[in-house]
Motif scaffolding. Sequence first.
Motif, PDB file in Angstrom:
ATOM      1  N   ALA A 272      17.932   5.730  14.613  1.00  0.00           N
ATOM      2  CA  ALA A 272      17.733   5.741  13.161  1.00  0.00           C
ATOM      3  C   ALA A 272      18.993   5.335  12.414  1.00  0.00           C
ATOM      4  CB  ALA A 272      17.299   7.132  12.697  1.00  0.00           C
ATOM      5  N   ALA A 273      20.090   5.131  13.132  1.00  0.00           N
ATOM      6  CA  ALA A 273      21.371   4.912  12.456  1.00  0.00           C
ATOM      7  C   ALA A 273      21.390   3.629  11.634  1.00  0.00           C
ATOM      8  CB  ALA A 273      22.506   4.898  13.479  1.00  0.00           C
ATOM      9  N   SER A 274      20.701   2.597  12.108  1.00  0.00           N
ATOM     10  CA  SER A 274      20.693   1.345  11.354  1.00  0.00           C
ATOM     11  C   SER A 274      20.010   1.518  10.005  1.00  0.00           C
ATOM     12  CB  SER A 274      19.994   0.245  12.156  1.00  0.00           C
ATOM     13  OG  SER A 274      18.676   0.637  12.507  1.00  0.00           O
ATOM     14  N   ALA A 275      19.016   2.393   9.939  1.00  0.00           N
ATOM     15  CA  ALA A 275      18.338   2.664   8.669  1.00  0.00           C
ATOM     16  C   ALA A 275      19.162   3.575   7.766  1.00  0.00           C
ATOM     17  CB  ALA A 275      16.970   3.303   8.930  1.00  0.00           C
ATOM     18  N   ASP A 276      20.198   4.191   8.331  1.00  0.00           N
ATOM     19  CA  ASP A 276      21.110   5.038   7.552  1.00  0.00           C
ATOM     20  C   ASP A 276      22.412   4.302   7.263  1.00  0.00           C
ATOM     21  OD1 ASP A 276      19.366   7.136   7.430  1.00  0.00           O
ATOM     22  OD2 ASP A 276      20.279   8.298   9.031  1.00  0.00           O
ATOM     23  N   ARG A 277      22.290   3.024   6.986  1.00  0.00           N
ATOM     24  CA  ARG A 277      23.454   2.197   6.607  1.00  0.00           C
ATOM     25  C   ARG A 277      24.520   2.182   7.699  1.00  0.00           C
ATOM     26  NH1 ARG A 277      21.433   4.616   2.100  1.00  0.00           N
ATOM     27  NH2 ARG A 277      20.914   3.240   0.356  1.00  0.00           N
ATOM     28  N   ARG A 278      24.060   1.877   8.925  1.00  0.00           N
ATOM     29  CA  ARG A 278      24.960   1.732  10.079  1.00  0.00           C
ATOM     30  C   ARG A 278      25.766   3.004  10.308  1.00  0.00           C
ATOM     31  NH1 ARG A 278      27.683  -4.148   8.793  1.00  0.00           N
ATOM     32  NH2 ARG A 278      26.129  -5.465   9.778  1.00  0.00           N
TER      33      ARG A 278
ATOM     34  N   VAL B 146      10.778  -3.612   5.816  1.00  0.00           N
ATOM     35  CA  VAL B 146       9.967  -4.690   5.244  1.00  0.00           C
ATOM     36  C   VAL B 146      10.871  -5.696   4.534  1.00  0.00           C
ATOM     37  CG1 VAL B 146       8.161  -5.254   3.592  1.00  0.00           C
ATOM     38  CG2 VAL B 146       7.933  -3.222   5.048  1.00  0.00           C
ATOM     39  N   THR B 147      11.736  -5.192   3.672  1.00  0.00           N
ATOM     40  CA  THR B 147      12.685  -6.084   2.992  1.00  0.00           C
ATOM     41  C   THR B 147      13.561  -6.811   4.000  1.00  0.00           C
ATOM     42  OG1 THR B 147      12.727  -4.625   1.068  1.00  0.00           O
ATOM     43  CG2 THR B 147      14.559  -6.169   1.315  1.00  0.00           C
ATOM     44  N   SER B 148      13.996  -6.088   5.028  1.00  0.00           N
ATOM     45  CA  SER B 148      14.845  -6.702   6.051  1.00  0.00           C
ATOM     46  C   SER B 148      14.095  -7.788   6.807  1.00  0.00           C
ATOM     47  CB  SER B 148      15.358  -5.635   7.015  1.00  0.00           C
ATOM     48  OG  SER B 148      16.243  -4.752   6.363  1.00  0.00           O
ATOM     49  N   LEU B 149      12.801  -7.576   7.070  1.00  0.00           N
ATOM     50  CA  LEU B 149      12.024  -8.612   7.745  1.00  0.00           C
ATOM     51  C   LEU B 149      11.930  -9.862   6.881  1.00  0.00           C
ATOM     52  CD1 LEU B 149      10.250  -9.737   9.977  1.00  0.00           C
ATOM     53  CD2 LEU B 149       8.300  -8.483   8.987  1.00  0.00           C
ATOM     54  N   ASP B 150      11.693  -9.687   5.607  1.00  0.00           N
ATOM     55  CA  ASP B 150      11.643 -10.852   4.714  1.00  0.00           C
ATOM     56  C   ASP B 150      12.979 -11.595   4.735  1.00  0.00           C
ATOM     57  OD1 ASP B 150       9.081 -10.074   4.069  1.00  0.00           O
ATOM     58  OD2 ASP B 150       9.654  -9.082   2.188  1.00  0.00           O
TER      59      ASP B 150
ATOM     60  N   LEU C  14      12.761 -17.150  17.966  1.00  0.00           N
ATOM     61  CA  LEU C  14      12.263 -15.769  18.046  1.00  0.00           C
ATOM     62  C   LEU C  14      13.244 -14.778  17.419  1.00  0.00           C
ATOM     63  CD1 LEU C  14      10.898 -15.854  21.723  1.00  0.00           C
ATOM     64  CD2 LEU C  14       9.636 -16.271  19.596  1.00  0.00           C
ATOM     65  N   TYR C  15      14.067 -15.266  16.517  1.00  0.00           N
ATOM     66  CA  TYR C  15      15.110 -14.439  15.927  1.00  0.00           C
ATOM     67  C   TYR C  15      14.547 -13.209  15.209  1.00  0.00           C
ATOM     68  CZ  TYR C  15      19.147 -13.195  13.038  1.00  0.00           C
ATOM     69  OH  TYR C  15      20.176 -12.515  12.432  1.00  0.00           O
ATOM     70  N   HIS C  16      13.333 -13.290  14.753  1.00  0.00           N
ATOM     71  CA  HIS C  16      12.714 -12.220  13.973  1.00  0.00           C
ATOM     72  C   HIS C  16      12.060 -11.141  14.820  1.00  0.00           C
ATOM     73  CE1 HIS C  16       9.633 -14.972  15.213  1.00  0.00           C
ATOM     74  NE2 HIS C  16       8.658 -14.240  14.704  1.00  0.00           N
ATOM     75  N   ARG C  17      12.065 -11.299  16.132  1.00  0.00           N
ATOM     76  CA  ARG C  17      11.198 -10.498  16.993  1.00  0.00           C
ATOM     77  C   ARG C  17      11.390  -8.990  16.824  1.00  0.00           C
ATOM     78  NH1 ARG C  17      12.796 -12.321  22.960  1.00  0.00           N
ATOM     79  NH2 ARG C  17      11.227 -10.748  23.461  1.00  0.00           N
ATOM     80  N   TYR C  18      12.631  -8.527  16.735  1.00  0.00           N
ATOM     81  CA  TYR C  18      12.855  -7.081  16.668  1.00  0.00           C
ATOM     82  C   TYR C  18      12.662  -6.532  15.261  1.00  0.00           C
ATOM     83  CZ  TYR C  18      14.379  -7.451  21.440  1.00  0.00           C
ATOM     84  OH  TYR C  18      14.402  -7.683  22.788  1.00  0.00           O
ATOM     85  N   GLN C  19      12.941  -7.328  14.253  1.00  0.00           N
ATOM     86  CA  GLN C  19      12.687  -6.855  12.896  1.00  0.00           C
ATOM     87  C   GLN C  19      11.186  -6.800  12.624  1.00  0.00           C
ATOM     88  OE1 GLN C  19      15.561  -5.903  11.104  1.00  0.00           O
ATOM     89  NE2 GLN C  19      13.999  -4.778   9.970  1.00  0.00           N
ATOM     90  N   VAL C  20      10.407  -7.677  13.255  1.00  0.00           N
ATOM     91  CA  VAL C  20       8.949  -7.587  13.186  1.00  0.00           C
ATOM     92  C   VAL C  20       8.482  -6.244  13.730  1.00  0.00           C
ATOM     93  CG1 VAL C  20       6.806  -8.442  14.202  1.00  0.00           C
ATOM     94  CG2 VAL C  20       8.425 -10.042  13.200  1.00  0.00           C
ATOM     95  N   LEU C  21       9.002  -5.872  14.892  1.00  0.00           N
ATOM     96  CA  LEU C  21       8.585  -4.606  15.497  1.00  0.00           C
ATOM     97  C   LEU C  21       9.039  -3.421  14.637  1.00  0.00           C
ATOM     98  CD1 LEU C  21       9.257  -5.318  19.280  1.00  0.00           C
ATOM     99  CD2 LEU C  21       7.093  -5.429  18.031  1.00  0.00           C
ATOM    100  N   ALA C  22      10.206  -3.540  14.001  1.00  0.00           N
ATOM    101  CA  ALA C  22      10.669  -2.457  13.121  1.00  0.00           C
ATOM    102  C   ALA C  22       9.724  -2.276  11.941  1.00  0.00           C
ATOM    103  CB  ALA C  22      12.087  -2.751  12.639  1.00  0.00           C
TER     104      ALA C  22
ATOM    105  N   LEU D 209       2.226  -4.510   6.462  1.00  0.00           N
ATOM    106  CA  LEU D 209       1.219  -5.378   7.072  1.00  0.00           C
ATOM    107  C   LEU D 209       1.296  -6.787   6.499  1.00  0.00           C
ATOM    108  CD1 LEU D 209      -1.216  -5.640   8.977  1.00  0.00           C
ATOM    109  CD2 LEU D 209      -2.679  -4.908   7.080  1.00  0.00           C
ATOM    110  N   GLN D 210       1.529  -6.888   5.211  1.00  0.00           N
ATOM    111  CA  GLN D 210       1.617  -8.206   4.584  1.00  0.00           C
ATOM    112  C   GLN D 210       2.825  -8.985   5.117  1.00  0.00           C
ATOM    113  OE1 GLN D 210       1.678  -8.066   0.294  1.00  0.00           O
ATOM    114  NE2 GLN D 210       2.032 -10.258   0.064  1.00  0.00           N
ATOM    115  N   SER D 211       3.974  -8.326   5.234  1.00  0.00           N
ATOM    116  CA  SER D 211       5.168  -9.021   5.721  1.00  0.00           C
ATOM    117  C   SER D 211       5.055  -9.352   7.206  1.00  0.00           C
ATOM    118  CB  SER D 211       6.413  -8.165   5.475  1.00  0.00           C
ATOM    119  OG  SER D 211       6.760  -8.173   4.117  1.00  0.00           O
ATOM    120  N   VAL D 212       4.484  -8.440   7.982  1.00  0.00           N
ATOM    121  CA  VAL D 212       4.358  -8.675   9.420  1.00  0.00           C
ATOM    122  C   VAL D 212       3.394  -9.822   9.695  1.00  0.00           C
ATOM    123  CG1 VAL D 212       3.513  -7.684  11.576  1.00  0.00           C
ATOM    124  CG2 VAL D 212       5.025  -6.347  10.113  1.00  0.00           C
ATOM    125  N   THR D 213       2.245  -9.820   9.037  1.00  0.00           N
ATOM    126  CA  THR D 213       1.275 -10.883   9.307  1.00  0.00           C
ATOM    127  C   THR D 213       1.739 -12.234   8.770  1.00  0.00           C
ATOM    128  OG1 THR D 213       0.044 -10.219   7.310  1.00  0.00           O
ATOM    129  CG2 THR D 213      -0.704  -9.330   9.436  1.00  0.00           C
ATOM    130  N   ALA D 214       2.675 -12.223   7.822  1.00  0.00           N
ATOM    131  CA  ALA D 214       3.233 -13.494   7.347  1.00  0.00           C
ATOM    132  C   ALA D 214       3.946 -14.253   8.464  1.00  0.00           C
ATOM    133  CB  ALA D 214       4.187 -13.242   6.188  1.00  0.00           C
TER     134      ALA D 214
END
Length: 818
Positions: free
Chosen positions: A428-434, A528-532, A568-576, A610-615
């Motif tokens: 969870a550390a990445s979601a807590d600003r590293r 979601v914002t990070s995936l975009d 495939l640079y987005h692969r892990y942010q998609v899963l997040a 869901l909207q960002s992932v399916t994009a």
Amino acid sequence: MWRCVLVMCLLAGTAVADDFSDAIADLSQQDGLWTMYIAEHGGKVMAELPAAGETGFVDQIIYATALRTGLGSNPVGLDRGAGDAGRLVTIMHSGDQVYFIADNLEYRADSSDPFERRATQESFASSIIWSTPVVARSEKGTLLIDLGQFLARDSVGIAQRLKATGQGVFNLDKSRSVVPPEQLVFPDNLELEAIITLTSSNPGTEVRATAADPTSVSFAVHHSLVRLPAPGYKVREADARTATIDITYYDMAQPLDQPLFRGLARRFRLEKTDPTAARSPVKKPIVFYIDRGAPEPVRTALIEGTRWWADAFDAAGFIDGFKVELLPEGAHPLDVRYNVVQWVHRQTRGWSYGGGIADPRTGEMIKARVTLGSQRVRQDRMIFEGLTSRNQTGAGGPNDPLEVALARIRQLAAHEVGHTLGFAHNMAASADRRASVMDYPAPLARLDGTGRVDLADAYAVGMGAWDLFTVKWLYSEFPEGSNEKAALDKMVDEAFASGLHYVADQHSRPVGAPHARGSLWDNGTDPVTSLDDVMQVRAAALSTFGADSVAAGQSLSDIQTVFAPIYLYHRYQVLAATKLIGGYEFDYRRAAGATDAVMPVDLDRQRAALQSVTATLTPTALAIPQRVSRLMSPPLYAWEPIQGRERIASQGGAIFDAAHAARVAAAVTLQGLLHPQRLARLEHSVERTLRAREVITAASDAILQPVASREQSLARLGATEVLVTSLIGFDGQAGHSLAARDAARAELNALSRRLSRGEFKKEAGFSRLVVAIDNYLDSGMTRESAQLPPVPEIPPGSPIGAETCWHCDSAAILSGSQ
């Protein structure tokens, strides 16, 4: 721990009559933990053991094994420096034999009552791991034994590991195994080695790729025999809220109202000269040594990253409590007196590990052992070159791929050393600003004002707030008479009140894991914002991807290896982001009066995810421009079975297949969206949440958007194929709920109608999918009988091999308990 439970049952024999002085003639004497007698040119190592007591007890030690030399294949895991965590061994004498007995510490009775302890000892089996005749007995009653066969065993389990990883059946060849004369004897430890050889008539691919002669592989196996630590170490009960690595066991003496299962935190002995002072020098610092085999500038980066921990210990009140030095010349990296960060080479990039030897009775760390794979930094540099340009390599500055790769090395060194200090992952550390080096960090790439990729802030520097908290919690000392548990609990409450979070591996690493905050290789407080943002970075990198993504003079055939992680640079942010869909928030604290320990992610937030992932499934996102496809020169590697895994496969032979690449990218997203556990949570939830059909339909709608080019058309067909194959596979895939299977069938019905009309009816490939869908719905035809290709294999993103390793400790790999 051993109390003659077994040995007293052995029949006493006659005294050994061999003359002691004759037995050690021509051998060189070395005094230490035991007096050793070693042949000058190797082949014989004798040990003089203490005289046995009345019960036959001779000695008790901590015994650990490791590999000084490795195979060089990360998927197999037999790496240089890999070793186990150590075990407690009791040495007994009976008759003319000496027995090495591994004590069973999984089950104990922490009680002062000897009868209670004996009842537990007699209830669970111990293990005699080796026995040998007594060669001679001295006038003092000391026992002389030959350790040659003990050292030349396959004590690490090499043959078992090779078989388990599909590398064939190997057997120990004693005629090609030898005990060399170079053995290390110290007052508190023996560092002994043997070269053992294993043979096979049919070795596997990994062995063929790495060994000089794959039918005969030799390893230097290291044995550490260590005196038990001196009294005075104070155990600390593990706490699930603090991400501490522990040594677990069942305490059969626990009161009826307490759980039997206990955990002791694994940590070093670190004591202040003044334990009552908030800040104090230490009696003996924790010192880490960096492998001299690491080249510059990597060596300096390892020193700098490891030294980050000095700041955390200083903040916890330990003045000069943590130090970093180069390993002294001549020092053995496996000597238990040195905590070593080793630089290890493998044929492919692989995981790094942080583990070591600990006292199995208490959890006290005796030796830290860090293994860092050298190929990872090269992979990182290559990815950064793909994101920016190979022309910037070596130019200096924040976008220099070499500089960014070294920033990652610093973080990696700190991460793996953190494991040896006693800290588990906090995903969870990445979601807590590293907040911690103990997360898996993705490089934070942004777009600058000109739309180009900027890597200036790719990796954080130094300790995070979570690291400072965990060092303080695990290592703080408390004055005599204070309530230690209350003080530690207060630290935990304050840490979580400050906004820190903790998510364990098991709730974040699996694709179908439930925690909305727990992800690997992700960035940002809002996935979601990070995936975009990541999709924008990916688009910018692909728009400038060209021949300068490989070095001048380098074969252009290498460009496919560079392209795969960029596409495939987005692969892990998609899963997040996918973790929000059917995701929950929870922690491991027991709060008084708590009624909402597990909370679902808000429905609106799930829909946004869901909207960002399916994009990422749209033809625009999946299509590869013809300009890029024409750069993909066929590979020339001779070792395709090994190196080929790094590229995206092709259905067109040697020619790059953009349509199949789109199938692979679609599989990345769909494996998360359609995971059985995720869909089951959606269908079985009593909360306001998405349902499986809505998720599946959103994926269909994104894939089947209108196209504007041949490239987009091929990408759409490929992604549709993966979707149909996945949905048909629901009936044959274990774990899918009945409701999810019904949702899949309903969507397949809709797809059959949709693909039978309009532009799809005219496009080659869709008619075949309609036939497959209808046959499945009408008669239950499977994917195989419909001759649909399987969901494509995705090239590895994480380091290759041991993908299920949660703790990244080589001991887990060698024991087969990854």
